[in-house]
Design an enzyme around this catalytic site. Sequence first.
Site, short mmCIF file in Angstrom:
data_model
loop_
_atom_site.label_atom_id
_atom_site.label_comp_id
_atom_site.label_asym_id
_atom_site.label_seq_id
_atom_site.Cartn_x
_atom_site.Cartn_y
_atom_site.Cartn_z
N ASP A 71 -42.46 43.93 -16.65
CA ASP A 71 -42.04 45.32 -16.56
C ASP A 71 -42.86 45.98 -15.44
O ASP A 71 -43.77 45.37 -14.88
CB ASP A 71 -42.29 45.98 -17.92
N ALA A 83 -43.77 50.21 -14.96
CA ALA A 83 -44.64 51.28 -15.45
C ALA A 83 -45.25 50.91 -16.79
O ALA A 83 -44.54 50.51 -17.73
CB ALA A 83 -43.87 52.58 -15.56
N LYS A 85 -32.68 55.20 -17.97
CA LYS A 85 -33.03 56.61 -18.06
C LYS A 85 -31.91 57.50 -18.60
O LYS A 85 -32.17 58.46 -19.32
CB LYS A 85 -33.51 57.10 -16.68
N ASP A 120 -44.44 46.86 -22.15
CA ASP A 120 -45.21 47.79 -22.98
C ASP A 120 -44.33 48.59 -23.93
O ASP A 120 -44.81 49.51 -24.58
CB ASP A 120 -46.02 48.75 -22.09
#
Length: 275
Positions: free
Chosen positions: A15, A17, A56, A189
């Site tokens: 991933d 960010a 998003k 994460d």
Amino acid sequence: MKYSQPNKLQAVILDWAGTVVDFGSFAPTQIFVEAFKEFGIEVSLEESRGPMGMGKWDHIRTLCNVPEIAERYREKFGRTPTDDDVTAIYERFMPLQIEKIAVHSGIIPGALESIQILRDKGLKIGTCSGYPKIVMDKVVELAEKNGYSPDCVVATDEVPNGRPYPAQSLQNVISLGISDVAACVKVDDTWPGILEGRSAGMWTVALTCSGNALGLTYEEYKNLDKAQLDKERQRIQKIFEGSKPHYLIDTIAELPQVIEDINLRLSKGELPQCS
């Protein structure tokens, strides 16, 4: 021809960010808060973190489905948010994200060193993200200036379905020329990112402290006392529980040891789908 299962890893799919860049995953979360605020809707940083890992537009749609946020929208506009309203917020989110992405583009401590160790072991480095390509292009450009250039990048809008679907990870498999999904590790994460890896038939590693779940800067993380850090790890482990990661570690700095363990398990005939 007979099937021969892999006995060592071929690729790690990372991933962005909260995994390799932007410790605490602040770039996307803060912009969600700002985008909603421009429509007169207050959304807290904690609320904005809830669906992190999704594409998003889907993230905004999920936030708009939260009863408390939907009620704030109804009080402001006399209706709950429609898909057109979600698109309007998304279209405001995008330029804000591109404008401010550099503020949170720093490489997570230990990431470059870990990635180099993996490369030295012959592993390819794939990546995917909940960012669309127009944002990913900027993220990749900034990362290259900081010394990070993966072998493959797949944005959420480059596949039919983003996370938690497996398409982005599987596109990495295709692009990198990997022979078996069981020879891949997905590192993320967020729980949608772990579900993505699981659904793709890969080994999965959840990062508990560098990303969205803890939501702290690197300095704040390092300043936590042991008791508080252990408490936070237990809380975050419960967040990931349903996505069934094979491993949980604090940050990518610990990844090389996990890779060694997975290679040992593969050599013994274990597969990610069986554990």
